[in-house]
Design an enzyme around this catalytic site. Structure first.
Site, PDB file in Angstrom:
ATOM      1  N   HIS A 208      -0.395 -27.860   4.074  1.00  0.00           N
ATOM      2  CA  HIS A 208       0.046 -26.878   5.060  1.00  0.00           C
ATOM      3  C   HIS A 208      -0.703 -27.139   6.365  1.00  0.00           C
ATOM      4  CE1 HIS A 208       1.786 -25.101   1.516  1.00  0.00           C
ATOM      5  NE2 HIS A 208       2.399 -24.193   2.257  1.00  0.00           N
ATOM      6  N   ALA A 249       2.915 -14.542   2.637  1.00  0.00           N
ATOM      7  CA  ALA A 249       3.003 -15.969   2.345  1.00  0.00           C
ATOM      8  C   ALA A 249       3.262 -16.798   3.605  1.00  0.00           C
ATOM      9  CB  ALA A 249       4.098 -16.211   1.306  1.00  0.00           C
ATOM     10  N   HIS A 250       3.322 -18.103   3.404  1.00  0.00           N
ATOM     11  CA  HIS A 250       3.426 -19.034   4.533  1.00  0.00           C
ATOM     12  C   HIS A 250       4.729 -18.840   5.326  1.00  0.00           C
ATOM     13  CE1 HIS A 250       5.011 -22.043   1.272  1.00  0.00           C
ATOM     14  NE2 HIS A 250       5.933 -21.171   1.595  1.00  0.00           N
ATOM     15  N   ASN A 251       4.586 -18.961   6.637  1.00  0.00           N
ATOM     16  CA  ASN A 251       5.705 -18.926   7.591  1.00  0.00           C
ATOM     17  C   ASN A 251       6.388 -17.563   7.710  1.00  0.00           C
ATOM     18  OD1 ASN A 251       5.756 -22.051   6.608  1.00  0.00           O
ATOM     19  ND2 ASN A 251       6.385 -21.868   8.763  1.00  0.00           N
ATOM     20  N   SER A 269       8.544 -17.402   4.489  1.00  0.00           N
ATOM     21  CA  SER A 269       9.575 -17.493   5.519  1.00  0.00           C
ATOM     22  C   SER A 269      10.436 -16.246   5.664  1.00  0.00           C
ATOM     23  CB  SER A 269      10.479 -18.724   5.280  1.00  0.00           C
ATOM     24  OG  SER A 269       9.725 -19.915   5.358  1.00  0.00           O
TER      25      SER A 269
END
Length: 362
Positions: A208, A249-251, A269
């Site tokens: 990441h 979480a990511h994004n 996302s």
């Protein structure tokens, strides 16, 4: 105002800019709920559900809403205000001043500060904090103790980081951000590529490379994890407040002024609009959009996009009114099953009798 011996009701009336009914000499030493307050406590009526305790509370001084129709026992001193919650907050600031005042412009000899990092004016950097190379800590920041600020990270002016906070490399905090103990800003996202090796499936980690960006006036509770983006950034909008034990979480893109209550989980996302409220243990699936001013009930599971202004509940989450009808129907199922069995027995008897009559006629 000397608060060592408490504050008089008369002084509180001046503080709140309101008139007083009762004895202005009554001394107040603390704040407590109606049902547990003692004689020296100030109490208040903020919601109708607590009105029943007014007649039995031991508190001698009460803050109440102007124009409220309450039966107040004799001997109580009343402070009538336009906004009860705001008034209680003002009094609390007087009765419960901060116990620790950090000497600004201080860097502990036990802190580890990289020589090419930048520390602004009037900061407090406490024991065992680590500020890595090329990190920037702006003016007036407090890092209480054991705070880690990674390489090239940025902490905005007036931010307050409680003990044990981790700010990952290149992540950015805006102005006046508060992060409570043991929260992690910028850990790796949860991403793996599966590959088959013979009869075994192995999980290969995906790196990441992105960051986390926290905008101005955000407050983050304890033990919150906000993952860095795979690419680009995970963003938390200005004015958002995040409770303890939340995972982002990511994004993920969180809009402005959101309220995320304890144990909310937001998958990768997902995009949340402005002024969203997600109640405790709600879950939001990845790659979906939640509109502005959406309300997500506790324990709801959001699996598809939600338009602006909608209130949703249940799993999978649906419009709150529909979910209430479904729950009402589920609660009625045991009685409905009894009725169905009764109907089946009745039909069975009638069918059996009809068959017997036909046999007799033959």
């Amino acid at each position: 105002m000397d608060t060592n011996m408490g504050v008089s009701a008369g002084e509180l009336a001046k503080l709140l800019g309101t008139t007083l009914k009762g004895d202005e000499s009554v001394m107040v030493g603390g704040i407590a709920a109606l049902d547990v307050a003692g004689e020296s406590d100030l109490s208040f009526v903020a919601q109708e559900r607590y009105v029943e305790f007014v007649s039995t509370t031991k508190a001698r001084c009460l803050i109440i809403q102007k124009g409220a129709d309450l039966r107040i026992p004799e001997g109580k001193t009343l402070l009538e205000v336009d906004n009860v919650e705001e008034a209680v907050e003002k009094v609390a600031e007087v009765l419960y001043p901060p116990k620790v005042e950090y000497p600004m412009g201080f860097i502990s000899p036990y802190a580890s500060i990289a020589p090419n990092s930048v520390i602004g004016a009037d900061c407090y950097i406490g024991p065992f904090c680590v500020i890595e190379e090329n990190a920037v800590v702006e003016d007036g920041v407090v890092c209480v103790a054991q705070v880690y600020v990674g390489s090239k990270a940025f902490v905005g002016e007036g931010s307050f980081l409680f003990p044990g906070v981790y700010i990952g490399e290149r992540c950015r905090l805006g102005k006046r951000v508060v992060v409570h103990s043991n929260s992690v800003i910028g850990c790796d996202g949860f991403g793996y590529r599966q590959r088959k090796c013979g009869d075994v499936v192995e999980h290969s980690k995906l790196r990441h490379f992105g960051i986390v960006e926290i905008e101005d006036d955000v407050e983050i509770g304890s033990c919150v994890c906000i993952d860095r983006a795979r690419f680009d950034k995970t963003r938390i909008g200005a004015g958002t407040k995040i409770d303890n034990l939340v995972h982002i979480a990511h994004n993920v893109q969180v809009g402005k002024r959101n309220l995320l209550v304890a144990q909310v989980g937001i998958a990768g996302s997902a995009r949340l609009g402005d002024d969203v409220i997600a109640a405790g243990q709600a879950g939001i699936d990845g790659h979906i959009k939640v509109g502005n001013k959406v309300r997500v009930a506790g324990k709801a599971g959001v699996t598809k996009a939600i338009p602006d202004g909608m209130t949703v509940a249940g799993y999978p989450a649906q419009e709150h009114i529909k979910e209430k009808r479904v729950r009402a129907a589920i609660r009625a199922l045991p009685e409905l099953m009894k009725r169905i069995k009764t109907i089946e027995r009745t039909i069975g008897r009638e069918y059996g009798n009809s068959t017997k009559d036909n046999e007799d006629s033959c």
